[in-house]
Design an enzyme around this catalytic site. Structure first.
Site, PDB file in Angstrom:
ATOM      1  CB  SER A   1      -5.152 -43.515  36.919  1.00 29.41           C
ATOM      2  OG  SER A   1      -5.785 -44.751  37.130  1.00 29.41           O
TER       3      SER A   1
ATOM      4  CE1 TYR B   1      -9.460 -42.156  33.575  1.00 27.98           C
ATOM      5  CE2 TYR B   1      -8.390 -44.152  34.382  1.00 27.98           C
ATOM      6  CZ  TYR B   1      -8.848 -42.855  34.597  1.00 27.98           C
ATOM      7  OH  TYR B   1      -8.666 -42.264  35.836  1.00 27.98           O
TER       8      TYR B   1
HETATM    9  P1  NAD Z   1     -14.374 -35.695  38.429  1.00 29.45           P
HETATM   10  O1  NAD Z   1     -15.243 -36.092  37.303  1.00 29.45           O
HETATM   11  O2  NAD Z   1     -15.028 -35.176  39.667  1.00 29.45           O
HETATM   12  O3  NAD Z   1     -13.292 -34.617  37.993  1.00 29.45           O
HETATM   13  C1  NAD Z   1     -12.845 -34.401  36.695  1.00 29.45           C
HETATM   14  C2  NAD Z   1     -12.883 -32.910  36.425  1.00 29.45           C
HETATM   15  O4  NAD Z   1     -12.299 -32.644  35.150  1.00 29.45           O
HETATM   16  C3  NAD Z   1     -14.335 -32.376  36.385  1.00 29.45           C
HETATM   17  O5  NAD Z   1     -14.419 -31.220  37.185  1.00 29.45           O
HETATM   18  C4  NAD Z   1     -14.533 -32.038  34.920  1.00 29.45           C
HETATM   19  O6  NAD Z   1     -15.434 -30.952  34.707  1.00 29.45           O
HETATM   20  C5  NAD Z   1     -13.113 -31.671  34.511  1.00 29.45           C
HETATM   21  N1  NAD Z   1     -12.911 -31.731  33.058  1.00 29.45           N
HETATM   22  C6  NAD Z   1     -13.247 -32.731  32.214  1.00 29.45           C
HETATM   23  N2  NAD Z   1     -12.911 -32.395  30.948  1.00 29.45           N
HETATM   24  C7  NAD Z   1     -12.348 -31.158  31.022  1.00 29.45           C
HETATM   25  C8  NAD Z   1     -11.795 -30.282  30.044  1.00 29.45           C
HETATM   26  N3  NAD Z   1     -11.748 -30.615  28.755  1.00 29.45           N
HETATM   27  N4  NAD Z   1     -11.311 -29.091  30.454  1.00 29.45           N
HETATM   28  C9  NAD Z   1     -11.355 -28.729  31.780  1.00 29.45           C
HETATM   29  N5  NAD Z   1     -11.861 -29.531  32.736  1.00 29.45           N
HETATM   30  C10 NAD Z   1     -12.353 -30.723  32.360  1.00 29.45           C
HETATM   31  O7  NAD Z   1     -13.490 -36.981  38.762  1.00 29.45           O
HETATM   32  P2  NAD Z   1     -12.182 -37.139  39.681  1.00 29.45           P
HETATM   33  O8  NAD Z   1     -12.229 -38.519  40.178  1.00 29.45           O
HETATM   34  O9  NAD Z   1     -12.053 -36.027  40.625  1.00 29.45           O
HETATM   35  O10 NAD Z   1     -11.024 -37.075  38.578  1.00 29.45           O
HETATM   36  C11 NAD Z   1      -9.927 -36.194  38.654  1.00 29.45           C
HETATM   37  C12 NAD Z   1      -8.690 -36.860  38.084  1.00 29.45           C
HETATM   38  O11 NAD Z   1      -8.343 -37.972  38.901  1.00 29.45           O
HETATM   39  C13 NAD Z   1      -8.873 -37.421  36.663  1.00 29.45           C
HETATM   40  O12 NAD Z   1      -7.709 -37.178  35.910  1.00 29.45           O
HETATM   41  C14 NAD Z   1      -9.054 -38.902  36.906  1.00 29.45           C
HETATM   42  O13 NAD Z   1      -8.663 -39.676  35.806  1.00 29.45           O
HETATM   43  C15 NAD Z   1      -8.121 -39.100  38.085  1.00 29.45           C
HETATM   44  N6  NAD Z   1      -8.380 -40.311  38.851  1.00 29.45           N
HETATM   45  C16 NAD Z   1      -9.505 -40.474  39.586  1.00 29.45           C
HETATM   46  C17 NAD Z   1      -9.694 -41.653  40.290  1.00 29.45           C
HETATM   47  C18 NAD Z   1     -10.902 -41.902  41.148  1.00 29.45           C
HETATM   48  O14 NAD Z   1     -11.058 -43.025  41.653  1.00 29.45           O
HETATM   49  N7  NAD Z   1     -11.753 -40.924  41.388  1.00 29.45           N
HETATM   50  C19 NAD Z   1      -8.748 -42.673  40.220  1.00 29.45           C
HETATM   51  C20 NAD Z   1      -7.611 -42.474  39.447  1.00 29.45           C
HETATM   52  C21 NAD Z   1      -7.435 -41.299  38.763  1.00 29.45           C
END
Ligand code: NAD
Length: 266
Positions: A151, A164
């Site tokens: 991130s 986080y």
């Molecule tokens: P999201 O909530 O749609 O996806 C996260 C996924 O991780 C979900 O499908 C959830 O079920 C799964 N998950 C959570 N705990 C778990 C576990 N213990 N075992 C297996 N699966 C698990 O959100 P996203 O935005 O798609 O996030 C995906 C990644 O991207 C994350 O690591 C997040 O920190 C990172 N990220 C997202 C953003 C953003 O703006 N969306 C920005 C920076 C980083």
């Protein structure tokens, strides 16, 4: 540039929603066999599988809590039995549990560290072991490829989210240290660091006009990111076109890390 992952097996953690789903579908469209990890959203994981199959690809859904060692080991075994050893790992699963620092419970701290950081250690270690056991495949430049989803908060401190931000800062050093250690074995590892991407994790922001207006002040390029902005970079980074990129983070953030607060002379 023709990026094709025919005969490659990719495992995507947290692939039933958001960025993980977008990456899984993009690899499916590019010919890879996709292991779709989910924790609780079986219905959504089945939708991802259907979408991959309808674009001509193949997949396997595997339930696992990636913060649990036993689940990670059995997930890799199941993937291996079905498709053979994996070629690419996308360490994507992540959560937020926000709280001001003084009110943050130890449980909120450890949960986020375990899901966001320890899971990436467990999956990368397992992938590395599988890559080394199998060795190089004819025609390949690397024996395996790991992409850690980090991130912008591996760089930008984030008040109200210390768990986080610490987990993402930890991913940076985890990734770089693995890169130092495993590069000589031709295991390639990098991170992708999204800024604000429209997914369920930040729905409270993009579904609220006032919050979106504030968010856009932090993005010089003037728009929120889409899942495909991230998936396209993941495809490139996992391909041989990126064979000399190792141990680094690629930011996908519309300029969020340009510290736009300083744009008007600070
Ligand atoms: P999201 O909530 O749609 O996806 C996260 C996924 O991780 C979900 O499908 C959830 O079920 C799964 N998950 C959570 N705990 C778990 C576990 N213990 N075992 C297996 N699966 C698990 O959100 P996203 O935005 O798609 O996030 C995906 C990644 O991207 C994350 O690591 C997040 O920190 C990172 N990220 C997202 C953003 C953003 O703006 N969306 C920005 C920076 C980083």
């Amino acid at each position: 540039m023709d990026i094709n992952f025919k005969d490659k097996v990719v495992l995507v953690t947290g692939a039933s929603s958001g960025i993980g789903r977008g990456i899984a579908e993009a690899f499916g469209r590019s010919g890879a066999k996709v292991v779709i990890n989910y924790m609780r959203q079986k219905g959504e994981a089945e939708e991802v599988l259907e979408s991959i199959e309808s674009s001509g690809g193949s997949g396997l859904i595997v339930q696992a809590d990636v913060s649990e060692e036993a689940d990670v080991l059995s997930m890799f075994e199941e993937a291996q039995e079905h498709f053979g050893d994996i070629d690419i790992l996308i360490n994507n699963a992540g959560i937020q549990a926000d709280s001001s620092f003084l009110n943050m419970s130890f449980k909120e701290w450890t949960k986020v560290i375990e899901v966001n950081l320890s899971s990436q250690f467990l999956c990368a270690r397992e992938a590395g072991r599988h890559f080394l056991m199998r060795g190089i495949k004819e025609g390949d430049r690397a024996i395996g490829n790991i992409i850690c989803v980090s991130s912008v908060h591996e760089l930008i401190p984030w008040a109200g989210h210390v768990n986080y931000a610490a987990s993402k800062g930890g991913i940076m050093q985890l990734m770089k240290s693995i890169a130092q250690e495993l590069g000589e074995h031709k295991i390639r590892i990098n991170s992708i660091a999204p800024g604000a991407i429209k997914t369920p994790i930040n729905e409270d922001v993009w579904s609220d006009k006032a919050k979106m207006k504030e968010l856009l002040k932090l993005i010089p390029y003037g728009r929120i990111g889409e899942v495909d902005d991230v998936a396209n970079v993941a495809l490139f980074l996992a391909s041989d076109y990126a064979d000399y990129i190792h141990g680094t983070t690629i930011f996908i953030d519309g300029g969020m890390t340009l510290f736009p607060g300083f744009a008007d002379n600070g």
